[in-house]
Motif scaffolding. Structure first.
Motif, PDB file in Angstrom:
ATOM      1  N   THR A  97       0.831  -1.203   0.000  1.00 51.96           N
ATOM      2  CA  THR A  97       0.000   0.000   0.000  1.00 51.96           C
ATOM      3  C   THR A  97       0.862   1.248   0.000  1.00 51.96           C
ATOM      4  O   THR A  97       0.624   2.191  -0.757  1.00 51.96           O
ATOM      5  N   GLU A  98       1.885   1.248   0.850  1.00 49.17           N
ATOM      6  CA  GLU A  98       2.797   2.383   0.923  1.00 49.17           C
ATOM      7  C   GLU A  98       3.505   2.610  -0.413  1.00 49.17           C
ATOM      8  O   GLU A  98       3.597   3.746  -0.894  1.00 49.17           O
ATOM      9  N   ALA A  99       3.989   1.540  -1.024  1.00 56.01           N
ATOM     10  CA  ALA A  99       4.671   1.654  -2.314  1.00 56.01           C
ATOM     11  C   ALA A  99       3.716   2.126  -3.399  1.00 56.01           C
ATOM     12  O   ALA A  99       4.072   2.971  -4.232  1.00 56.01           O
ATOM     13  N   ALA A 100       2.500   1.609  -3.388  1.00 57.55           N
ATOM     14  CA  ALA A 100       1.511   2.008  -4.398  1.00 57.55           C
ATOM     15  C   ALA A 100       1.155   3.484  -4.253  1.00 57.55           C
ATOM     16  O   ALA A 100       1.023   4.201  -5.251  1.00 57.55           O
ATOM     17  N   ILE A 101       1.008   3.944  -3.029  1.00 55.90           N
ATOM     18  CA  ILE A 101       0.687   5.353  -2.791  1.00 55.90           C
ATOM     19  C   ILE A 101       1.830   6.242  -3.262  1.00 55.90           C
ATOM     20  O   ILE A 101       1.609   7.243  -3.955  1.00 55.90           O
ATOM     21  N   LEU A 102       3.062   5.878  -2.908  1.00 59.03           N
ATOM     22  CA  LEU A 102       4.216   6.672  -3.326  1.00 59.03           C
ATOM     23  C   LEU A 102       4.348   6.675  -4.848  1.00 59.03           C
ATOM     24  O   LEU A 102       4.628   7.714  -5.452  1.00 59.03           O
ATOM     25  N   LEU A 103       4.122   5.540  -5.463  1.00 62.26           N
ATOM     26  CA  LEU A 103       4.203   5.469  -6.922  1.00 62.26           C
ATOM     27  C   LEU A 103       3.139   6.353  -7.553  1.00 62.26           C
ATOM     28  O   LEU A 103       3.422   7.114  -8.482  1.00 62.26           O
ATOM     29  N   ARG A 104       1.902   6.285  -7.067  1.00 62.33           N
ATOM     30  CA  ARG A 104       0.821   7.131  -7.608  1.00 62.33           C
ATOM     31  C   ARG A 104       1.136   8.609  -7.414  1.00 62.33           C
ATOM     32  O   ARG A 104       0.892   9.424  -8.294  1.00 62.33           O
ATOM     33  N   GLN A 105       1.670   8.949  -6.243  1.00 62.99           N
ATOM     34  CA  GLN A 105       2.023  10.348  -5.983  1.00 62.99           C
ATOM     35  C   GLN A 105       3.121  10.812  -6.940  1.00 62.99           C
ATOM     36  O   GLN A 105       3.061  11.923  -7.469  1.00 62.99           O
ATOM     37  N   GLU A 107       3.871   9.482  -9.929  1.00 64.05           N
ATOM     38  CA  GLU A 107       3.309   9.561 -11.283  1.00 64.05           C
ATOM     39  C   GLU A 107       2.457  10.811 -11.442  1.00 64.05           C
ATOM     40  O   GLU A 107       2.516  11.479 -12.472  1.00 64.05           O
ATOM     41  N   ALA A 108       1.655  11.133 -10.428  1.00 62.97           N
ATOM     42  CA  ALA A 108       0.810  12.332 -10.485  1.00 62.97           C
ATOM     43  C   ALA A 108       1.666  13.591 -10.525  1.00 62.97           C
ATOM     44  O   ALA A 108       1.395  14.525 -11.290  1.00 62.97           O
ATOM     45  N   ALA A 109       2.713  13.615  -9.712  1.00 62.39           N
ATOM     46  CA  ALA A 109       3.611  14.776  -9.700  1.00 62.39           C
ATOM     47  C   ALA A 109       4.329  14.906 -11.043  1.00 62.39           C
ATOM     48  O   ALA A 109       4.472  16.009 -11.570  1.00 62.39           O
ATOM     49  N   LEU A 110       4.770  13.780 -11.594  1.00 65.55           N
ATOM     50  CA  LEU A 110       5.446  13.797 -12.892  1.00 65.55           C
ATOM     51  C   LEU A 110       4.503  14.313 -13.976  1.00 65.55           C
ATOM     52  O   LEU A 110       4.906  15.074 -14.849  1.00 65.55           O
ATOM     53  N   GLY A 152      13.156  19.642 -13.432  1.00 71.05           N
ATOM     54  CA  GLY A 152      12.178  18.575 -13.222  1.00 71.05           C
ATOM     55  C   GLY A 152      12.366  17.888 -11.884  1.00 71.05           C
ATOM     56  O   GLY A 152      11.398  17.614 -11.168  1.00 71.05           O
ATOM     57  N   ARG A 153      13.610  17.590 -11.536  1.00 70.43           N
ATOM     58  CA  ARG A 153      13.890  16.931 -10.247  1.00 70.43           C
ATOM     59  C   ARG A 153      13.493  17.819  -9.065  1.00 70.43           C
ATOM     60  O   ARG A 153      12.904  17.349  -8.084  1.00 70.43           O
ATOM     61  N   VAL A 154      13.827  19.107  -9.151  1.00 73.33           N
ATOM     62  CA  VAL A 154      13.476  20.037  -8.066  1.00 73.33           C
ATOM     63  C   VAL A 154      11.957  20.126  -7.940  1.00 73.33           C
ATOM     64  O   VAL A 154      11.413  20.067  -6.833  1.00 73.33           O
ATOM     65  N   ALA A 155      11.271  20.236  -9.077  1.00 68.71           N
ATOM     66  CA  ALA A 155       9.807  20.335  -9.048  1.00 68.71           C
ATOM     67  C   ALA A 155       9.184  19.064  -8.467  1.00 68.71           C
ATOM     68  O   ALA A 155       8.252  19.139  -7.664  1.00 68.71           O
ATOM     69  N   LEU A 156       9.711  17.889  -8.856  1.00 69.38           N
ATOM     70  CA  LEU A 156       9.188  16.636  -8.307  1.00 69.38           C
ATOM     71  C   LEU A 156       9.406  16.561  -6.800  1.00 69.38           C
ATOM     72  O   LEU A 156       8.512  16.171  -6.051  1.00 69.38           O
ATOM     73  N   ALA A 157      10.602  16.933  -6.351  1.00 67.98           N
ATOM     74  CA  ALA A 157      10.898  16.903  -4.921  1.00 67.98           C
ATOM     75  C   ALA A 157       9.953  17.824  -4.156  1.00 67.98           C
ATOM     76  O   ALA A 157       9.437  17.456  -3.088  1.00 67.98           O
ATOM     77  N   GLU A 158       9.708  19.006  -4.699  1.00 64.93           N
ATOM     78  CA  GLU A 158       8.800  19.942  -4.035  1.00 64.93           C
ATOM     79  C   GLU A 158       7.382  19.380  -3.993  1.00 64.93           C
ATOM     80  O   GLU A 158       6.714  19.439  -2.965  1.00 64.93           O
ATOM     81  N   LYS A 159       6.919  18.829  -5.102  1.00 66.37           N
ATOM     82  CA  LYS A 159       5.560  18.293  -5.172  1.00 66.37           C
ATOM     83  C   LYS A 159       5.383  17.089  -4.245  1.00 66.37           C
ATOM     84  O   LYS A 159       4.297  16.853  -3.742  1.00 66.37           O
ATOM     85  N   LEU A 160       6.461  16.336  -4.017  1.00 64.92           N
ATOM     86  CA  LEU A 160       6.390  15.150  -3.169  1.00 64.92           C
ATOM     87  C   LEU A 160       6.767  15.452  -1.716  1.00 64.92           C
ATOM     88  O   LEU A 160       6.751  14.560  -0.870  1.00 64.92           O
ATOM     89  N   GLY A 161       7.152  16.704  -1.440  1.00 67.82           N
ATOM     90  CA  GLY A 161       7.516  17.088  -0.081  1.00 67.82           C
ATOM     91  C   GLY A 161       8.840  16.500   0.369  1.00 67.82           C
ATOM     92  O   GLY A 161       9.045  16.274   1.561  1.00 67.82           O
ATOM     93  N   ILE A 162       9.726  16.271  -0.575  1.00 68.80           N
ATOM     94  CA  ILE A 162      11.042  15.718  -0.258  1.00 68.80           C
ATOM     95  C   ILE A 162      12.012  16.874  -0.085  1.00 68.80           C
ATOM     96  O   ILE A 162      12.158  17.706  -0.978  1.00 68.80           O
TER      97      ILE A 162
END
Length: 168
Positions: A97-105, A107-110, A152-162
């Protein structure tokens, strides 16, 4: 003797397979996508403009085949073969579940990134192409690949809260 088209097509096979793997993450499906790509390319050989990049044309065919396959799969639903995925037989619900949620997040951020950044992130991060290879595939300078990837990497990190190292 082999024609230049066929020689170039054969030379592009490893790159096509890498790109296919980056899209589907399964060797058997990637092989099928490459097979479909080669079949479509050979069939449409007369429509290929030799003044354009063969690799870019092939990547476009592969991407369209992937989209077609994804649409078909969506209408059929998910199918899992335990022989292909033995980990499916032993199921850790929490981790899955955790992996699926992270993957969906992810993919959505990408998907929210500009198309130019999405393509570079997919080619470099998923397909593991070098900057030079990605630049060649996209027909842009290597520096443009690097800047699009960085943004792209910076934007993904920001969108994912990393948090980036040093920002903590």
């Amino acid at each position: 003797m082999t024609e230049p088209f066929e020689t170039a097509l054969i030379a592009a096979l490893p790159k096509l397979r890498r790109y296919a793997l980056s899209l589907c993450r399964r060797g058997d499906v990637a092989d099928d996508l490459v097979q479909i790509t080669v079949e479509r390319a050979v069939t449409a050989k007369a429509r290929f403009d030799p003044e354009t990049s063969l690799e870019a044309w092939l990547f476009r065919i592969l991407r369209n085949a992937w989209i077609d396959q994804t649409r078909r799969t969506a209408t059929r639903g998910t199918q899992v073969d335990v022989v292909d995925m033995p980990e499916a037989a032993v199921f850790d619900g929490g981790r899955a579940t955790e992996a699926a949620i992270l993957l969906r997040q992810t993919e959505a951020a990408l998907a929210t990134l500009p198309p130019e950044q999405q393509e570079v992130v997919r080619l470099v991060c998923f397909e593991d192409l070098s900057y030079a290879e990605a630049a060649e595939v996209l027909g842009i300078p290597k520096g443009t690949v690097m800047s699009r990837l960085a943004r792209g990497r910076v934007a993904l990190a920001e969108k994912l809260g990393i948090n980036r190292v040093g920002d903590a």
